[in-house]
Design an enzyme around this catalytic site. Structure first.
Site, short mmCIF file in Angstrom:
data_model
loop_
_atom_site.label_atom_id
_atom_site.label_comp_id
_atom_site.label_asym_id
_atom_site.label_seq_id
_atom_site.Cartn_x
_atom_site.Cartn_y
_atom_site.Cartn_z
N ARG A 50 -6.92 11.01 1.25
CA ARG A 50 -6.49 10.00 0.27
C ARG A 50 -7.27 10.15 -1.05
O ARG A 50 -6.85 9.62 -2.08
CB ARG A 50 -6.69 8.59 0.82
CG ARG A 50 -5.85 8.28 2.05
CD ARG A 50 -6.35 7.04 2.77
NE ARG A 50 -6.19 5.83 1.97
CZ ARG A 50 -6.75 4.66 2.27
NH1 ARG A 50 -7.54 4.56 3.34
NH2 ARG A 50 -6.54 3.61 1.51
N LYS A 63 -9.58 1.70 -5.93
CA LYS A 63 -10.25 1.27 -4.70
C LYS A 63 -11.01 2.45 -4.11
O LYS A 63 -10.64 3.60 -4.37
CB LYS A 63 -9.24 0.68 -3.71
CG LYS A 63 -8.11 1.63 -3.29
CD LYS A 63 -7.06 0.90 -2.47
CE LYS A 63 -6.06 1.88 -1.92
NZ LYS A 63 -4.97 1.22 -1.19
N HIS A 64 -12.14 2.20 -3.40
CA HIS A 64 -12.71 0.91 -2.98
C HIS A 64 -14.10 0.83 -3.60
O HIS A 64 -14.99 1.55 -3.17
CB HIS A 64 -12.80 0.84 -1.47
CG HIS A 64 -11.48 1.12 -0.77
ND1 HIS A 64 -11.02 2.40 -0.53
CD2 HIS A 64 -10.54 0.27 -0.28
CE1 HIS A 64 -9.84 2.32 0.09
NE2 HIS A 64 -9.53 1.04 0.27
N HIS A 119 -12.12 -1.00 8.88
CA HIS A 119 -11.12 -1.75 9.63
C HIS A 119 -11.68 -2.19 10.98
O HIS A 119 -11.28 -3.23 11.51
CB HIS A 119 -9.87 -0.90 9.87
CG HIS A 119 -9.08 -0.61 8.63
ND1 HIS A 119 -9.40 0.41 7.77
CD2 HIS A 119 -7.99 -1.22 8.10
CE1 HIS A 119 -8.53 0.42 6.78
NE2 HIS A 119 -7.67 -0.56 6.95
N ARG A 153 4.23 3.20 2.75
CA ARG A 153 4.93 2.30 3.68
C ARG A 153 6.42 2.60 3.79
O ARG A 153 7.02 2.37 4.83
CB ARG A 153 4.75 0.84 3.23
CG ARG A 153 3.30 0.38 3.17
CD ARG A 153 2.61 0.45 4.52
NE ARG A 153 1.25 -0.05 4.44
CZ ARG A 153 0.21 0.50 5.03
NH1 ARG A 153 0.37 1.60 5.76
NH2 ARG A 153 -0.99 -0.02 4.91
N ASP A 202 0.87 -1.18 0.00
CA ASP A 202 0.00 0.00 0.00
C ASP A 202 0.90 1.23 0.00
O ASP A 202 1.47 1.58 1.03
CB ASP A 202 -0.88 0.01 1.26
CG ASP A 202 -2.17 -0.75 1.08
OD1 ASP A 202 -2.76 -0.69 -0.01
OD2 ASP A 202 -2.60 -1.41 2.05
N ASP A 237 -10.54 -6.78 -0.14
CA ASP A 237 -9.80 -6.01 0.86
C ASP A 237 -9.38 -7.00 1.96
O ASP A 237 -9.75 -8.18 1.93
CB ASP A 237 -10.66 -4.87 1.40
CG ASP A 237 -9.82 -3.69 1.90
OD1 ASP A 237 -8.63 -3.87 2.16
OD2 ASP A 237 -10.37 -2.57 2.02
#
Length: 352
Positions: free
Chosen positions: A139, A169-170, A182, A72, A64, A252
């Protein structure tokens, strides 16, 4: 090679253990996703990726890496890419400049990852910036689906210049709901027509450019009682048939709360994986379960193999072809060569 290797797993550390190698050699494993814990420095990352490819050269090494707060790797020379909302704000002042900046961001993102041996990033975010979702937030490129589509296509052009595929996404849209999938199961109560006219519009407009996508762990009860990633109606009837999408579909993360409840019932990782694959996903992700002994990873590998033997799901050669099509194209320059590459140097100058 298995006729269908749908599992994307992860590893706990900065180098492969014997247990990691065993899991990566499993015929149902199609790739792995890297996290910040897998990073020590750039040379270590490059060694790790080469080691993974030595286990199986067809494994898809994913991360990601969008820019902004979802990036990351941030040290060792990696460019700090802006959140996508910055490109949307630039669009309001200079539309053509924003498309150039988006292409530059895609090229820098992909070329730096590929110089270290990473194949693929789960980007771009196509969710609309409704101003409601904390987990999406900056984002997202923009509130306007047309602006999102143009900037995403420009970013994907930059990825492609560096030989990297893309992942929208998404689907069909996570930006309208406040809840974070999440930790809970978000519900979007809008009608199908409203969702297709707004949030899902980029998927139709970009269906000749999108090489893969990831559905949302969101329930849209006026369309289906199942979350989109487990819904044959969303993935097959709407996405494949109505919108004409031909690329790969990733679930996901199956460890997210939004994936652990189907029809109001808590399910195992194996049940979730089988449901996602039968709904139309080509690949399923299980993230952050390798830490410690990693029993959930082995349980999923064994459980999915058993489910296949029982006929609860069937490997799809077409899904395997879609997975293999996401592997990068062309040789990537080594890091030191990339740093003086004219296209890379120009792209850095174009970043906002």
């Amino acid at each position: 090679m298995n006729e269908h290797a749908p599992l994307i797993l992860d590893i706990a550390g900065t180098e492969l253990t014997d247990t990691d190698r065993r899991r990566l050699q499993h015929p149902l494993t199609g790739g792995l996703i890297l996290f910040s814990r897998n990073w020590h420095d750039r040379k270590q990352l490059t060694r790790l990726c080469a080691d993974i490819k030595s286990v199986r050269d067809d494994l898809l090494i994913c991360v990601d890496h969008e820019g902004g707060r979802v990036q990351r790797f941030r040290q060792g020379g990696f460019t700090h890419l802006p959140p996508m909302r910055v490109l949307g704000e630039l669009w309001m002042r200079d539309a053509l400049g924003a498309t150039n900046a988006a292409t530059a961001a895609g090229y820098v993102l992909a070329s730096e990852l590929r110089a270290c041996g990473v194949d693929f990033s789960f980007t771009p975010v196509l969710d609309l910036n409704w101003g409601e979702s904390g987990v999406i937030g900056d984002r997202a490129f923009h509130r306007d689906a047309r602006v999102v589509s143009v900037l995403a296509k420009s970013l994907m052009h930059g990825l492609l210049q560096a030989g990297m595929a893309n992942c929208g996404k998404h689907f069909p849209g996570h930006g309208f709901v406040k809840a974070d999938s999440h930790t809970e199961v978000p519900v979007d109560n809008r009608a199908l027509k409203a969702i297709l006219g707004e949030d899902a519009a980029p998927y139709g407009w970009l269906n000749t450019s999108l090489t893969s996508l990831m559905p949302a762990h969101v329930i849209y009860p006026k369309v289906d009682k199942l979350p989109a990633g487990f819904s044959p109606r969303w993935l097959q009837a709407i996405l494949r048939e109505s919108l004409g999408f031909q690329g790969a579909i990733f679930s996901d993360d199956l460890s997210m709360e939004g994936a652990r409840r189907i029809d109001g019932r808590e399910v195992s990782y194996t049940e979730a994986a089988v449901a996602a694959l039968n709904a139309g996903c080509d690949m399923v992700l299980l993230c952050n379960q390798s830490v410690g002994e990693g029993k959930p990873v082995d349980e999923l590998l064994d459980g999915l193999a058993e489910a296949q033997l029982k006929g609860d799901w069937h490997g799809e050669p077409a899904s395997e072809q879609r997975r293999l099509a996401l592997l990068p194209v062309g040789e990537a320059p080594a890091w030191d060569d990339l740093m003086v590459h004219p296209r890379y140097m120009q792209a850095l100058r174009l970043l906002p």
